[in-house]
Design an enzyme around this catalytic site. Structure first.
Site, PDB file in Angstrom:
ATOM      1  N   ASP A  50       2.550   3.545   3.798  1.00 46.23           N
ATOM      2  CA  ASP A  50       3.292   2.115   3.638  1.00 46.23           C
ATOM      3  C   ASP A  50       2.718   1.936   2.266  1.00 46.23           C
ATOM      4  OD1 ASP A  50       3.866  -0.746   3.676  1.00 46.23           O
ATOM      5  OD2 ASP A  50       4.100  -0.199   5.575  1.00 46.23           O
TER       6      ASP A  50
ATOM      7  N   SER B 261       8.243  -4.887   4.157  1.00 42.04           N
ATOM      8  CA  SER B 261       8.328  -3.563   4.903  1.00 42.04           C
ATOM      9  C   SER B 261       9.162  -3.652   6.053  1.00 42.04           C
ATOM     10  CB  SER B 261       6.558  -3.489   5.395  1.00 42.04           C
ATOM     11  OG  SER B 261       6.065  -3.111   4.306  1.00 42.04           O
TER      12      SER B 261
END
Ligand code: NAG
Ligand code: NAG
Ligand code: NAG
Ligand code: NAG
Ligand code: NAG
Length: 672
Positions: A179, A228
């Protein structure tokens, strides 16, 4: 008379606004809808043949503001058609054999710009809308959707159904997501963990040696910086979305669960091949990257509902569903413990157990869980403590109150990303069998620690991801399934991080003022070599060959982010996790006086309320190895990652198949 003139002016102004296209920038009425008529999915969207989705039409009647129109009364008699490759246009209901849905109406408001926000004068918009649920386009080609409203206005959307892809070339897919991970971070992590001799690395990161690398562009559908949720959604569905949304295109209604949905890769994989699927993350498992595999919500913060969707599917609207993940490992006990943030206050450990899951709350239990049963593993509240705290500063874990069983003490016996991923592979391989599996494994705190400007903790988790990739390859070899497994390592977005030299921590600490402390930084020739690969006083941390031997050398990397709040910088590892800025009495973010007190002040580049760094625009790398690896070279959009994986899995079926036997093929396709 004067009033009528004013109104005529307002109409003229409104036309000027719509003719000039999207004028709104910071705020938008509805990101994908520059006109007063909205087709969702909007213009320029691609579909996999047979991928299920919802359609929503909205007609907007702004009551006031620069677009005010029709006294705020929306057209309720709008019509919509679809035509394939320039052929005959049919009504949406006829084309999709869908009953005519009920008209829905609501009102929303938005700010046209920061001046309107400061003055608190939102523009109010009345809406008429219809949603056609769970349809699919089976034949490849170009489709034109036309919405007609206000007696002569039209909005059109071109949709492209990509070519059929029915051949399954990979039995399994393992998709690693670092991430927020960029090439710059990968470069820094390599410097910390791998030794150079005369400018050449003696060893590499595991994904350095992948045969194919590409780049993906990460923009949201309506903003160039992504979060995200919608970036994960783009990777898993092939459809862009808006910040905070996943598995849906954002509509303007208040309900975060009624937005038009798109089918995800695991929903398709389950529907078409009956394969097993799983998600592993070092975040709380309801966080965007793991939950977007099965989640459909305009708001990523609907954590409890999203866990329910993972287990039971979307319950309120007709939708396809999986039977729940086969392996689901991470943090986030809050969404499972009864009454603590779980859906309807229920005990979700019990809900999962009722559906046949083994439930593990620590590493020992995880490793002992049977491989032939579905497996849930929740090891703490919130995010898993990061690799650096688990391995180098374990005393930091004792102060936490994150017991996954709901007790008041710390979580004990935590697994890392590697243990969770290898166990997930055992379960998925056993349960998927010939039908294969899909696993997403996320190094979540690369992003979370970059937000906190804690470069060492972020890079530690990047190295943990790399170590996991390395161990995964060995595991797949051992199971004899390496050749039939596509491995992709990528990210969902970046942060503007880079290393620009070293800092002599001893010299920096001895300087009195901010400007002198900066002279501890060595650039170019003075940057020297990495000291992280040399054991300190002959003692190494013993965390393995692919991690630094010393996290705390005298000469540390000097690094920074392009976007940061006010903070104090003293390079080098923090013994405690970092909070760079705190909110002052005036509600604004300032240097945290207890963070790196001997450092120098760096004034922020962000809006003054931000206490953390933010995401950046950069493309992110895509590494691929295994079947279909050759399709991952080049520079492409994040949605293309979905099409590449879906094509490799033979999910572009162009018909309604259930579990690959074709027995449920509907004849809709022939009728089109
Ligand atoms: C629009 O009307 C609302 C009240 O319905 C008001 O609060 C708002 O300030 C108005 N906005 C503009 C831009 O005039
Ligand atoms: C596909 O088949 C399933 C099972 O028969 C059915 O529930 C679903 O509505 C079908 N989907 C479409 C788009 O026809
Ligand atoms: C479905 O709708 C009902 C009634 O509006 C609501 O109580 C429930 O929470 C919804 N369920 C989900 C999963 O959103
Ligand atoms: C781990 O979980 C098992 C099974 O729930 C439990 O019996 C054991 O005490 C736990 N171990 C620790 C260290 O919490
Ligand atoms: C720089 O940071 C300090 C500490 O947070 C703050 O007091 C000061 O206002 C900042 N200066 C500017 C120009 O933002």
């Amino acid at each position: 008379m004067a009033r009528m003139l004013l109104k005529a002016n307002a109409v003229a102004l409104c036309l000027a606004v719509s003719l000039s296209g999207v004028s709104a920038q910071t705020f938008q009425r509805l990101g994908t809808c520059p006109d007063l008529g909205c087709v969702i999915p909007p213009d320029q969207q691609d579909f996999l043949p047979g991928q299920e989705f919802d359609i929503r039409f909205e007609v907007h009647a702004p009551k006031n503001g620069s677009e005010a129109f029709n006294d705020g009364v929306p057209d309720e008699k709008f019509t919509a058609t679809i035509a394939k490759d320039g052929g005959e246009a049919k009504s949406i209901a006829d084309f999709f054999e869908h009953s005519e849905p009920e008209l829905e109406k609501w009102t929303f408001s938005w700010f046209e710009d920061l001046f309107a926000k400061d003055a608190n004068t939102p523009s109010v918009v009345n809406v008429a809308s219809k949603a056609y649920r769970r349809v699919a386009l089976y034949e490849p080609g170009d489709y034109t959707v036309t919405l007609k409203y206000y007696d002569g206005k039209t909005t059109t959307a071109k949709w492209t159904v990509r070519p059929l892809a029915t051949k399954k070339r990979a039995k399994n897919v393992i998709f690693f997501i670092g991430d927020g991970m960029t090439t710059n971070m990968i470069t820094a992590a390599r410097l910390l963990a791998h030794q150079t001799v005369n400018g050449r690395y003696k060893s590499h990161l595991a994904f350095d040696d992948f045969p194919v690398i590409g780049h993906q562009m990460t923009h949201s559908i309506d903003s160039f910086i992504t979060d995200s949720a919608n970036s994960a959604s783009a990777l898993y569905t092939g459809h862009k979305s808006s910040v905070n949304a996943m598995g849906v295109y954002a509509d303007s209604s208040a309900d975060p669960l009624d937005d038009p949905k798109v089918e995800t890769i695991v929903e398709m994989l389950h529907r078409i091949w009956g394969s097993a699927w799983g998600a592993v993350s070092t975040a709380f498992i309801a966080d965007a990257t793991p939950i977007a595999l099965s989640g459909h919500s305009r708001l990523r913060s609907q954590y409890g509902v999203l866990i329910d969707q993972a287990l039971n599917g979307v319950s309120n609207y007709s939708w396809t569903r999986t039977d729940g993940p086969d392996a689901y490992f991470g943090g986030g006990a809050e969404q499972f413990l009864p009454g603590s943030g779980s859906f309807q206050g229920k005990d979700y450990y019990a809900e999962f157990a009722k559906k046949g899951y083994s439930v593990s709350l620590n590493k020992t239990a995880l490793l002992a869980a049977p491989n032939d049963k579905k497996a849930l593993g929740i090891f703490c509240k919130s995010n898993l403590p990061v690799w650096l705290d688990r391995n180098i500063f374990p005393e930091n874990l004792d102060t936490l109150k994150n017991d996954p069983a709901g007790g008041s003490g710390p979580a004990k016996d935590l697994p890392g990303l590697k243990e969770m991923t290898l166990k997930a592979i055992d379960v998925l391989n056993e349960r998927g069998g010939k039908k294969g599996f899909f696993l997403m494994s996320e190094g979540a705190s690369i992003d979370k620690q970059m937000h906190a400007l804690d470069y060492d903790r972020a890079l530690g988790d990047l190295l943990e991801l790399d170590d996991t990739v390395r161990a995964t390859i060995a595991k797949l070899k051992e199971l004899n399934i390496l050749d039939e497994t596509l491995i992709v390592v990528s990210a969902d977005h970046g942060h503007g991080f880079d290393v620009f030299g070293n800092s002599d921590t001893k010299y920096a600490a001895a300087q009195e003022d901010d400007r002198s402390k900066r002279n501890a930084i060595g650039v170019y020739a003075n940057s020297g070599l990495s000291q992280y690969t040399q054991p300190k006083d002959g003692v190494s941390y013993g965390t393995g060959a692919n991690f630094p031997l010393n996290w705390d050398p005298r000469y540390v990397i000097a690094a920074g982010l392009g976007a940061n709040p006010d903070h104090r910088e003293m390079f080098g590892v923090g013994k405690k996790p970092r909070t760079p800025a705190v909110v002052g009495a005036d509600g604004e973010a300032y240097v945290n006086p207890s963070d790196r007190p001997s450092g120098f002040v760096v004034n922020g580049t962000l809006p003054t309320a931000e206490t953390q760094g933010v995401h950046s625009l950069t493309d992110v790398p895509v590494y691929a190895m295994g079947p279909c690896q050759e399709t991952f070279g080049g520079t492409y959009n994040n949605i293309d990652v979905f099409y590449k994986i879906a094509s490799c899995l033979g999910l572009g079926h162009g018909k309604n198949v259930t579990h690959g036997d074709g027995s449920q093929c509907k004849s809709k396709r022939a009728q089109l």
